[in-house]
Design an enzyme around this catalytic site. Structure first.
Site, mmCIF file in Angstrom:
data_model
loop_
_atom_site.group_PDB
_atom_site.id
_atom_site.type_symbol
_atom_site.label_atom_id
_atom_site.label_comp_id
_atom_site.label_asym_id
_atom_site.label_seq_id
_atom_site.Cartn_x
_atom_site.Cartn_y
_atom_site.Cartn_z
ATOM 1 N N GLU A 280 0.626 -1.311 -0.115
ATOM 2 C CA GLU A 280 -0.177 -0.133 0.060
ATOM 3 C C GLU A 280 0.914 1.372 0.125
ATOM 4 O OE1 GLU A 280 -0.152 -2.672 1.803
ATOM 5 O OE2 GLU A 280 -2.371 -2.995 2.610
ATOM 6 N N HIS B 275 -23.880 9.651 22.645
ATOM 7 C CA HIS B 275 -25.151 9.674 21.794
ATOM 8 C C HIS B 275 -25.220 8.826 20.843
ATOM 9 C CE1 HIS B 275 -26.412 13.477 23.969
ATOM 10 N NE2 HIS B 275 -24.767 13.672 24.154
ATOM 11 N N LYS C 43 -2.052 -10.881 3.522
ATOM 12 C CA LYS C 43 -0.820 -10.090 2.709
ATOM 13 C C LYS C 43 -0.780 -10.795 1.426
ATOM 14 C CE LYS C 43 1.669 -7.212 5.733
ATOM 15 N NZ LYS C 43 2.722 -6.705 6.316
HETATM 16 O O1 F6P Z 1 0.883 -5.139 8.325
HETATM 17 C C1 F6P Z 1 1.056 -4.802 9.726
HETATM 18 C C2 F6P Z 1 2.291 -4.204 9.464
HETATM 19 O O2 F6P Z 1 3.132 -4.781 9.450
HETATM 20 C C3 F6P Z 1 2.532 -3.403 10.945
HETATM 21 O O3 F6P Z 1 3.027 -4.061 12.040
HETATM 22 C C4 F6P Z 1 3.327 -2.069 10.435
HETATM 23 O O4 F6P Z 1 3.230 -1.111 11.481
HETATM 24 C C5 F6P Z 1 2.574 -1.814 9.187
HETATM 25 O O5 F6P Z 1 2.334 -3.008 8.700
HETATM 26 C C6 F6P Z 1 3.423 -0.983 8.379
HETATM 27 O O6 F6P Z 1 4.365 -1.696 8.217
HETATM 28 P P1 F6P Z 1 6.005 -0.933 7.270
HETATM 29 O O7 F6P Z 1 6.170 0.203 8.370
HETATM 30 O O8 F6P Z 1 7.132 -1.973 7.243
HETATM 31 O O9 F6P Z 1 5.491 -0.203 5.970
#
Ligand code: F6P
Length: 546
Positions: A212, A384, A512
């Site tokens: 992402e 609320h 993932k």
């Molecule tokens: O998918 C979970 C995770 O590994 C978390 O533990 C971490 O904070 C996040 O993704 C982001 O990971 P990175 O900093 O390696 O992009």
């Protein structure tokens, strides 16, 4: 059966829980006038009242005994001394080193931790100064006015939560934005009003592999180079924070623009490192240091205070009591301070990713409830919305109420209304109101007998709902640091008591891996036969409907 269940204190707590379940806190209060003194802890700038829990002195003693029998104090020292207590990843757990809470001589794998931390703090400080004073210029020679932090999970929640909480302390020298979602709507929205020549991107990713974040970072690079017509602009507009500099460099980030983090800092505990760069850019480096100082003060308290008067220890033991022994399934985080509006989201990751596990650190199945699911919202908004459930559902939800003595943004008359609700709610959740009282009140209002018979059962509040109250003097960088470190250390203690490796997160890997495969299938329109029929048909529907 885990070895924890064989401990004398554990066995005692199991039977004691049965006795306590038949008690009402109202009686515990009326038979013990010193209950508040017994079950509260005051620190500079912060007070914890945990008297509104279904506990008595015997409960507290047994929980403290449990902590002793679990060797909590020895584990605590192992953590501060850099032993590799993250067993499954063979890593030390040293986020406390980021705020100067470990021995200056401490080495891990031959590296001096203190020196590593200070080097990066110096690099951050110099960089923050340059950007804020307008000496760091974009490709067209203009100063940076907007910072976009790209990261997710621990590389987003901590920094964003703190930025939001400390908004009033920002001088608006730069404006900070956060992109975490791979849904393009977020980055598109954030970039739309910005001028590329004045934007600095921070790509925050411990691993520098998170899909992402990489996707968002690519989009940001394309956006910048489309405007600048120059690949070299990336050096002026992108920095990275990572424990994987090799990946960051092959992604196109210049070596000098990379801030280090280390495998001994878990992502969800990393806001104190350069992952907090956006905070420092927003507030200035001095205020970032105050945040670290607050956390350091909490570390010191955690390390030095006797267990019976130790805030993180007590909060963890109360949580274990409510969850493991009394059977609560969830825990609400209810801040009565607008600045803390992201606290529940932040603590969801901190606690659930740390301790939401069902095997011990030795890999044995755990057959007792571990941590509750964490959820929450600003208290007033919750009142609320979902407080009905807190007061009258047949699920007991222990809650942390967090408020401030002084508002950072005083508006005449508001704070009193806010805090009146803050105090009223924990009292109401504890005392409740019985049917006799309900009937008397209705009679006093002149209601008919028929009406009273119909409505009375609905107005009964059984009470006896556990809450902790945390009252801070005010939200400022120091006190916020103290508050966050309180929860961090609480989470560590919970892990030790429950025998959980709190610093790995294997549970996020399966999804993932599947997503990576599915993305390829969606892009190629070729679905594998490995999916169950539900997933396959959903993907088919999605592709056909495009
Ligand atoms: O998918 C979970 C995770 O590994 C978390 O533990 C971490 O904070 C996040 O993704 C982001 O990971 P990175 O900093 O390696 O992009």
């Amino acid at each position: 059966m885990s070895s924890r269940q064989l401990l004398p204190s554990w066995k005692k707590l199991v039977s004691h829980a049965q006795e306590m379940k038949s008690q009402h806190m109202n009686d515990l209060f009326s038979t013990d006038k010193n209950r508040y003194e017994k079950f509260s802890i005051e620190l500079p700038n912060m007070l914890l009242d945990y008297s509104k829990n279904l506990i008595n002195s015997e409960t507290k003693q047994s929980l403290l005994q449990l902590a002793k029998e679990c060797d909590l104090e020895a584990w605590r020292e192992k953590m501060f001394n850099g032993e590799k207590i993250n067993k499954t990843e063979d890593r030390a757990v040293l986020h406390s080193a980021l705020r100067g809470s470990v021995d200056e001589q401490l080495t891990v794998d031959g590296e001096n931790i203190h020196q590593q931390v200070n080097q990066q703090l110096d690099k951050m400080s110099a960089f923050v100064g340059k950007v804020r004073q307008g000496h760091w210029l974009g490709y067209s020679g203009k100063r940076i006015t907007n910072i976009v932090n790209i990261g997710v999970g621990g590389s987003n929640l901590g920094p964003q939560m703190v930025t939001e909480a400390l908004k009033q302390y920002s001088d608006d020298c730069v404006k900070v934005h956060y992109v975490s979602n791979v849904d393009g709507a977020q980055i598109a929205d954030i970039l739309r009003p910005l001028e590329p020549e004045k934007v600095l991107f921070i790509v925050s990713s411990k691993t520098f592999t998170t899909t992402e974040t990489m996707t968002n970072a690519k989009t940001a690079i394309n956006w910048l180079t489309a405007a600048s017509f120059d690949d070299k602009a990336v050096a002026k507009h992108f920095v990275a924070v990572t424990a994987n500099p090799v990946n960051a460099m092959s992604f196109g980030i210049q070596e000098d623009n990379i801030f280090d983090m280390w495998d001994w800092v878990g992502g969800r505990f990393s806001l104190w490192s350069a992952i907090g760069l956006a905070i420092a850019l927003d507030l200035g480096f001095d205020k970032f240091k105050q945040l670290l100082a607050g956390a350091k003060a909490m570390d010191k308290h955690f390390r030095d205070a006797p267990l019976e008067n130790n805030m993180p220890v007590i909060m963890a033991l109360v949580s274990v009591w409510n969850t493991t022994f009394l059977g609560a399934k969830s825990q609400a985080i209810l801040p009565y301070d607008q600045t803390l509006h992201m606290l529940a989201a932040y603590l969801q990751q901190a606690e659930m990713e740390s301790n939401g596990k069902s095997v011990t650190w030795d890999g044995e199945e755990i057959d007792y409830p571990t941590v509750p699911s964490i959820w929450g919202e600003l208290g007033i908004n919750g009142q609320h919305a979902f407080y009905q459930y807190l007061h009258q559902s047949n699920n007991i939800v222990p809650a942390d109420f967090i408020g401030s003595v002084a508002s950072v943004t005083p508006v005449k008359g508001h704070h009193e209304t806010l805090m009146a609700n803050f105090f009223a709610q924990t009292q109401a959740l504890m005392t409740g109101v019985d049917e006799q009282q309900v009937r008397e009140d209705l009679r006093a209002k002149g209601r008919t007998a028929d009406y009273i018979n119909k409505v009375a059962p609905h107005k009964v509040h059984k009470g006896n709902r556990p809450t902790n109250t945390l009252l801070l003097k005010r939200i400022d960088p120091h006190n916020l640091g103290q508050l966050i470190a309180l929860y961090e250390q609480k989470i560590f203690v919970q892990g030790i008591i429950l025998q959980i490796c709190s610093f790995d997160q294997w549970g996020v890997e399966l999804g993932k891996g599947l997503a990576a495969n599915i993305q390829q299938e969606l892009e190629s329109h070729k679905l594998s036969n490995n999916h169950d029929c539900s997933t396959r048909q959903l993907m088919n529907y999605y592709l056909a409907a495009q």
